[in-house]
Design an enzyme around this catalytic site. Structure first.
Site, PDB file in Angstrom:
ATOM      1  N   GLY A 156       0.833  -1.314   0.181  1.00 27.91           N
ATOM      2  CA  GLY A 156       0.095  -0.004   0.064  1.00 27.91           C
ATOM      3  C   GLY A 156       0.902   1.177  -0.078  1.00 27.91           C
ATOM      4  N   ARG A 157       0.381   2.307   0.467  1.00 27.97           N
ATOM      5  CA  ARG A 157       1.107   3.584   0.392  1.00 27.97           C
ATOM      6  C   ARG A 157       2.354   3.407   1.354  1.00 27.97           C
ATOM      7  NH1 ARG A 157      -4.803   5.971   0.841  1.00 27.97           N
ATOM      8  NH2 ARG A 157      -4.631   4.319   2.455  1.00 27.97           N
ATOM      9  N   ILE A 158       2.446   3.103   2.415  1.00 30.50           N
ATOM     10  CA  ILE A 158       3.615   2.731   3.402  1.00 30.50           C
ATOM     11  C   ILE A 158       4.578   1.847   2.700  1.00 30.50           C
ATOM     12  CG2 ILE A 158       4.609   2.613   5.620  1.00 30.50           C
ATOM     13  CD1 ILE A 158       1.627   3.188   6.828  1.00 30.50           C
ATOM     14  N   ARG A 178      -2.218  -8.009  -2.743  1.00 32.75           N
ATOM     15  CA  ARG A 178      -3.577  -8.413  -3.294  1.00 32.75           C
ATOM     16  C   ARG A 178      -3.584  -8.472  -4.636  1.00 32.75           C
ATOM     17  NH1 ARG A 178      -7.722  -5.770   0.779  1.00 32.75           N
ATOM     18  NH2 ARG A 178      -6.297  -4.078   0.091  1.00 32.75           N
ATOM     19  N   ILE A 237       6.366  -3.303  11.149  1.00 35.26           N
ATOM     20  CA  ILE A 237       6.077  -2.083  11.371  1.00 35.26           C
ATOM     21  C   ILE A 237       4.428  -1.919  11.326  1.00 35.26           C
ATOM     22  CG2 ILE A 237       6.431  -1.583   8.952  1.00 35.26           C
ATOM     23  CD1 ILE A 237       7.650   0.737  11.774  1.00 35.26           C
ATOM     24  N   ALA A 238       3.752  -2.981  11.160  1.00 38.12           N
ATOM     25  CA  ALA A 238       2.404  -2.839  10.739  1.00 38.12           C
ATOM     26  C   ALA A 238       1.441  -3.240  11.795  1.00 38.12           C
ATOM     27  CB  ALA A 238       1.923  -3.958   9.429  1.00 38.12           C
ATOM     28  N   ARG A 239       1.317  -4.403  12.397  1.00 38.11           N
ATOM     29  CA  ARG A 239       0.543  -4.940  13.472  1.00 38.11           C
ATOM     30  C   ARG A 239       1.063  -6.078  14.017  1.00 38.11           C
ATOM     31  NH1 ARG A 239      -1.005  -0.583  13.524  1.00 38.11           N
ATOM     32  NH2 ARG A 239      -3.056   0.275  13.638  1.00 38.11           N
ATOM     33  N   GLU A 268       0.515  -6.414  22.707  1.00 35.65           N
ATOM     34  CA  GLU A 268       1.137  -5.067  23.312  1.00 35.65           C
ATOM     35  C   GLU A 268       0.390  -4.362  24.195  1.00 35.65           C
ATOM     36  OE1 GLU A 268       2.030  -3.508  19.078  1.00 35.65           O
ATOM     37  OE2 GLU A 268       1.031  -1.949  19.632  1.00 35.65           O
ATOM     38  N   HIS A 286       5.866   0.510  19.283  1.00 33.96           N
ATOM     39  CA  HIS A 286       4.835   1.071  18.339  1.00 33.96           C
ATOM     40  C   HIS A 286       5.081   2.579  18.263  1.00 33.96           C
ATOM     41  CE1 HIS A 286       0.464   0.110  16.911  1.00 33.96           C
ATOM     42  NE2 HIS A 286       1.059   1.166  16.043  1.00 33.96           N
ATOM     43  N   ILE A 287       6.059   2.926  17.553  1.00 33.17           N
ATOM     44  CA  ILE A 287       6.522   4.438  17.375  1.00 33.17           C
ATOM     45  C   ILE A 287       6.547   4.830  15.901  1.00 33.17           C
ATOM     46  CG2 ILE A 287       7.407   4.878  19.522  1.00 33.17           C
ATOM     47  CD1 ILE A 287      10.153   4.324  17.947  1.00 33.17           C
ATOM     48  N   GLY A 288       5.994   3.929  15.139  1.00 31.36           N
ATOM     49  CA  GLY A 288       5.936   4.121  13.504  1.00 31.36           C
ATOM     50  C   GLY A 288       5.892   5.495  12.986  1.00 31.36           C
TER      51      GLY A 288
END
Ligand code: 8YV
Length: 326
Positions: A156-158, A178, A237-239, A268, A286-288
């Protein structure tokens, strides 16, 4: 009289100032999540809310909030929303895409570089006074980033922002998604679509950028990690939850893969404590998206979504368009 909204936890003063031109604000100015029963109670007389990932908006929360029209998350992810329940209640839900792409991509690269070149362990070793002198065969050999293969799962965008940064390191970039990117996007990223198997097999650095949903739960588990190179590094860096932490910990213990850089975890902030004993993992909390400019842009975008929704306009970042008639 201005419409009443809830801001569930502390944001910047300029965001409150912006919102207060339109709304009467019930503000939890503490940077601590409201307990579920307090969240429900404080939503009961509100028409809108600015929410964070720590706020679970589900059937129970919605039941107590009959006047609610919009919930606007300060995050691109919205796995704290039960979207089916929110849509069934006729409530609009929004997120904050776009404004955090570059900062989150930077963080992915920070983890990638730190893991690949063992920066955090080396720093600790120096601080611990263990450095006795320069060695040709030192204890801190890492893996080259330049000319390596960067794999991205979830383009995606990131993901695209991460890919574009690889050009400076002259990396080969492959991705699995996808759907295939548009030709001009592939061109900008210099990235090639491959199967998931090829991605796992070929990547020297594998960056995960999938949203969390039941469909992506443990997308990276023991079977997937077993297909990776022993020299590979995994960056999440996602979930949390898209990686099976137990399987990853075992792989890091057995050196089935070389390292990992993780910003997100299952359960977390209650991490699996076995991570702490490993020197081949870099852990961040979780500082992305955590720079002031980006967090401000995210909160302002959430505020603009709420202002549009409550003015009867379609909010720019609606994630359940069925509520607004498609
Ligand atoms: C944030 C995020 O760090 O936007 C998201 O989905 O996970 C991150 O940008 C944070 O979770 C904001 O609430």
């Amino acid at each position: 009289m201005k419409p009443k909204i809830l801001v569930t936890r502390s944001v910047f003063p300029e965001v409150i100032e912006h919102l207060s031109q339109h709304f009467e604000i019930d503000y939890n100015d503490q940077d601590v999540a409201l307990p579920a029963d307090e969240l429900a109670a404080r939503l009961s007389d509100k028409v809108g809310a600015i929410t964070m990932l720590s706020d679970r908006i589900d059937e129970a929360a919605l039941r107590s909030a009959p006047n609610l029209k919009a919930v606007c998350n300060v995050a691109v992810g919205h796995n704290n929303f039960d979207l089916a329940a929110i849509s069934a209640a006729g409530v609009m839900a929004t997120n904050t895409p776009g404004v955090l792409n570059d900062t989150t991509a930077d963080t992915a690269w920070a983890l990638l570089l730190a893991s690949g070149r063992r920066i955090v362990g080396a720093d600790k070793w120096v601080r611990d006074g263990q450095w006795q002198g320069w060695k040709f065969h030192d204890d801190w050999r890492g893996h080259d980033i330049h000319h390596a293969t960067l794999g991205i799962l979830g383009m995606g965008r990131i993901g695209q922002a991460v890919a574009r940064r690889a050009a400076g390191f002259e990396m080969r970039v492959i991705y699995h998604n996808r759907s295939r990117l548009a030709p001009e996007q592939e061109q900008a990223c210099q990235a090639t679509l491959v199967s998931k198997e090829e991605l796992l097999r070929e990547s020297d650095f594998l960056v995960l950028l999938l949203p969390y949903s039941p469909a992506t739960h443990h997308v990276i588990g023991a079977a997937e990690i077993a297909q990776m190179k022993p020299t590979a590094h995994l960056i999440n860096i996602a979930r949390g939850g898209i990686v099976d932490d137990g399987a990853l910990i075992e792989a890091l213990q057995n050196k089935t893969i070389a390292g990992a850089g993780l910003d997100v975890f299952e359960n977390e902030p209650a991490l699996d404590a076995r991570y702490f004993a490993l020197d081949n993992v870099v852990l961040t909390p979780h500082i992305g998206s955590s720079t002031r400019a980006t967090r401000l842009a995210m909160a302002m975008l959430a505020a603009d979504n709420l202002i549009a929704a409550l003015a009867g306009r379609r909010p720019p970042n609606l994630v359940n368009p069925e509520v607004a008639g498609g």
